[in-house]
Structure formats: structure tokens, C-alpha cells
Write an enzyme that holds these catalytic residues in place. Structure first.
Site, mmCIF file in Angstrom:
data_model
loop_
_atom_site.group_PDB
_atom_site.id
_atom_site.type_symbol
_atom_site.label_atom_id
_atom_site.label_comp_id
_atom_site.label_asym_id
_atom_site.label_seq_id
_atom_site.Cartn_x
_atom_site.Cartn_y
_atom_site.Cartn_z
ATOM 1 N N GLY A 156 -50.513 31.365 40.949
ATOM 2 C CA GLY A 156 -50.521 31.586 42.387
ATOM 3 C C GLY A 156 -49.459 30.840 43.158
ATOM 4 O O GLY A 156 -49.271 31.079 44.359
ATOM 5 N N ASN A 209 -4.817 9.530 10.614
ATOM 6 C CA ASN A 209 -6.189 9.029 10.683
ATOM 7 C C ASN A 209 -7.182 10.181 10.639
ATOM 8 O O ASN A 209 -7.207 11.024 11.541
ATOM 9 C CB ASN A 209 -6.389 8.235 11.978
ATOM 10 C CG ASN A 209 -5.517 7.007 12.040
ATOM 11 O OD1 ASN A 209 -5.792 5.997 11.419
ATOM 12 N ND2 ASN A 209 -4.417 7.095 12.793
ATOM 13 N N TYR A 220 0.842 -1.211 0.000
ATOM 14 C CA TYR A 220 0.000 0.000 0.000
ATOM 15 C C TYR A 220 0.870 1.251 0.000
ATOM 16 O O TYR A 220 0.680 2.162 -0.814
ATOM 17 C CB TYR A 220 -0.918 -0.030 1.213
ATOM 18 C CG TYR A 220 -1.723 1.241 1.409
ATOM 19 C CD1 TYR A 220 -2.572 1.718 0.417
ATOM 20 C CD2 TYR A 220 -1.634 1.966 2.594
ATOM 21 C CE1 TYR A 220 -3.318 2.885 0.596
ATOM 22 C CE2 TYR A 220 -2.367 3.120 2.791
ATOM 23 C CZ TYR A 220 -3.205 3.580 1.788
ATOM 24 O OH TYR A 220 -3.932 4.739 1.974
#
Length: 375
Positions: free
Chosen positions: A288, A136, A107
Site C-alpha cells: 500500500g 614489472n 642479475y
């Protein structure tokens, strides 16, 4: 400007396409797996810039490293050079190589020869070739269970699936896809190339962590839905990782419940807590109803009435000095409590009152810093 993206269907290519699609001055031409090198001369017609992102990194046959990395790059360079000669203006190229190009494996060798072809192209034509040896890359739309630990961890953890860590101490160098795309676009627009000591184009910032730290951080993102405590997700690596983690949530997980505490007065809901910047919540009160009636020594709070009408009353401890004010959801007005002043809030309207609340610290039941003192 007309640009060509090879590998347009890949992780970085998808992100780059999306950013360029937001601009009206850019026309994008895509080279994908559906094309062959014979399509390149036609696709390059009128192209002013090339993003060469295509490549092969996990083939069935090692020969595909050569065809998918080296041969494709050589064919692209030849077509770009021919187009440049025909137009009298050669085309700059950005190329995503890999840190593996420095290694002696099939590669890395295929990427290294592709780098050499691009540099020879620049020497012959004078056109810039920006070669990135990227570490990465992580971010949205990266394929899980392939070659990215970030993508795999995010995908599995968001789905309650186990993750596998062989050595948590393994170091990782990471770069966020949005930073990569931003740098690519800067180069397209003519920015000067920032080169490292070896002459390769660079992207900053780059982050260093370990596999174990990465997994632990992503797991805290998951756990924050139950603890309500968020990490510091506004800057740096944690910001980028959190955005990436959320991008892997399946649609059925876009929502999650938080505890709701109700009584005769209304409801109280905590939404988000931070390690050192307090917490966010909201409460309701029926007409209230009065809430509060206490003071703090150190804790401070900010109230924002987002629906209804409220009367705030304050009394200073020790001196008895009093103050009163009325606000409503129509005003978008913050009311801040002050240490040493007892305070309460009363719904003086005719409908339910809804109030957003920020406190500067997470509530600690063992040390609440909250002392009853009705006004």
C-alpha cells in the site's frame, strides 16, 4: 599436449598453471624448488612445449644468480636438446628474462647469458625460443614486500598498513599477468612471435605510470567502500589494477557495510556510484505504500521490480497526459522515467516490494533536479 613449467610455484607460474588447468587437452609437468637439474631429463619425457619461468632475483649469495638463472637454463637446454634428438622433434621454449638483462649487474648478466644459451639452442635445433624481457608484471598471487610495488601497495592498503614512497615521480612500466599468460598460451598454440626492435618477444598492452599515481589509484579503490564512488574499472590499467587490488583482500574484508536509510515506508540503500554513469541503489516498500511523486528536468531513472507487484503512474507536466502500468518481479521488466513527467510507484501486492534503481547521475543535494508533484 604435455608441457613443462619451470618455476611453477612462482607468481607467473601459478597463474599459468591455473589457466592451463582449465583445459582438458593439456597435461602440465612442474619443475619447482623441490627439484634439481638432475630431474630434468625425466620431467621432459614426452613434453611438447616448455615454459621456462624459474629464476633467482634476490639471493642471499650473488653466486645464486649464476646457478639459478644461467646454470639452470643451460641444463634445461641440454636436457631439451637430448629429448628432442631422441624423439626427432625439438621442443619450443618460452623464457621469462628481464629488462635488467640490458644492465651490467650480476642479475642482468646471469639473465643475459641464459638468453644466449636459448638462442644458441634455437640455432642448433631449429626449435623456437621466445625470450621475453618483461617489465614489472602484476596481478593476483604476486608476493608482497618483495620486488613488486603493486603487490606491496595492494597488500598493505587492503590491511590498513602504511606504504612507503621515496619518490612519487619514479616511472613504472607494467604488464598484467593475464596478458602475459594469454600471450604465452598463444605461442604454445603456434602463433607467430611478435618481436620488438631488439628481437625480443613482447606482451601487449604495456602500461606506463608513476609510483605516486599507482599508490593514489589503489587508495581510491580502498576509499570507494566509503564514498561508494567506483573508478572506471572496466578497461585497461584501472581494470587490471582493481582486479589485483581485490585479490589481496583478506577473507574478513570480503564484505563491507553501506548506509541503509529506513522509515515507515521501507528502506533505501545506495550501492554504487560512478563518476559519469550514474548510481545504483535499491528500495523496499510495504504493501500500500507509494514512493516518488516528483518529476525531473534532466535526470532519468530505470526501475526494476525484483520482488512484489508495483503500479507506476505518470503524468506529463503542462499537458496533464496520464499513463499507468503494472509490473512485478515475475516480469524482469525495466520501467524508465522520462524528464518532464511526474511519477510514482505503489506496492499493490500483499508482500514487501523490492525495487532496484539506476539513476543516470549521482544525487547532488545542492542541485537535486527533483521537484515534488504528487499524482
Amino acid at each position: 599436449m604435455k608441457v613443462l613449467i619451470t618455476g611453477a610455484g612462482g607468481f607467473v607460474g601459478k597463474n599459468l598453471q591455473q589457466h592451463l588447468a582449465e583445459r582438458k587437452d593439456i597435461e602440465v609437468v612442474c619443475f619447482t624448488r623441490a627439484h634439481t637439474t638432475a630431474d630434468l631429463p625425466h620431467l621432459l619425457e614426452g613434453v611438447a612445449f616448455i615454459f621456462h619461468l624459474a629464476g633467482v632475483n634476490r639471493p642471499q649469495d650473488p653466486q645464486e644468480f649464476v646457478t639459478g638463472n644461467t646454470d639452470l637454463t643451460v641444463a634445461l637446454v641440454a636436457a631439451a636438446e637430448a629429448e628432442g634428438r631422441a624423439r626427432g622433434r625439438h621442443i619450443p621454449i618460452v623464457y621469462t628474462s628481464s629488462t635488467q638483462a640490458a644492465h651490467d649487474n650480476a642479475y642482468g648478466a646471469s639473465k643475459r647469458v641464459a638468453e644466449q644459451a636459448l638462442r644458441a639452442y634455437s640455432e642448433r635445433t631449429g626449435a623456437a625460443s621466445h625470450v621475453f624481457r618483461l617489465p614489472n608484471v602484476f596481478g593476483k598471487w604476486c608476493r608482497p614486500n618483495y620486488n613488486s610495488a603493486v603487490a606491496t601497495f595492494c597488500h598493505n592498503i587492503t590491511r590498513g598498513l602504511p606504504i612507503q614512497i621515496n619518490d612519487p615521480a619514479v616511472a613504472l612500466k607494467l604488464v598484467y599477468v593475464d596478458d602475459v599468460v594469454e600471450r604465452f598460451i598463444q605461442l604454445m598454440e603456434g602463433a607467430d612471435a611478435a618481436l620488438d626492435a631488439d628481437g625480443f618477444a613482447t606482451v601487449t598492452p604495456q602500461y606506463t605510470t608513476t609510483v605516486g599515481e599507482l599508490a593514489q589509484l589503489i587508495e581510491t579503490f580502498r576509499d570507494s567502500r566509503s564514498t561508494l564512488v567506483t573508478e572506471r574499472v572496466g578497461t585497461g590499467l584501472v581494470r587490471a589494477l582493481y582486479a589485483t587490488y581485490v585479490s589481496y583482500l583478506p577473507p574478513e574484508s570480503f564484505t563491507y557495510p553501506v548506509p541503509m536509510h529506513g522509515d515507515a515506508r521501507g528502506v533505501f540503500v545506495e550501492m554504487l556510484k560512478t563518476p559519469d554513469c550514474g548510481q545504483f541503489s535499491f528500495f523496499t516498500a510495504h504493501p500500500g505504500i507509494t514512493r516518488g511523486g516528483h518529476y525531473h528536468h534532466t535526470k532519468t531513472e530505470k526501475f526494476l521490480v525484483i520482488k512484489g507487484e508495483a503500479r507506476f503512474k505518470f503524468r506529463r507536466m503542462q499537458t496533464g497526459e496520464a499513463h499507468e502500468l503494472v509490473t512485478s518481479g515475475e516480469k524482469a521488466e525495466i520501467v524508465e522515467t522520462v524528464p518532464g513527467w511526474t511519477h510514482d510507484i505503489t506496492n499493490i501486492g500483499t508482500d514487501e516490494m523490492v525495487v532496484m534503481l539506476w539513476a543516470n547521475e549521482i544525487f547532488d543535494r545542492a542541485k537535486p533536479d527533483t521537484y515534488a508533484c504528487p499524482l
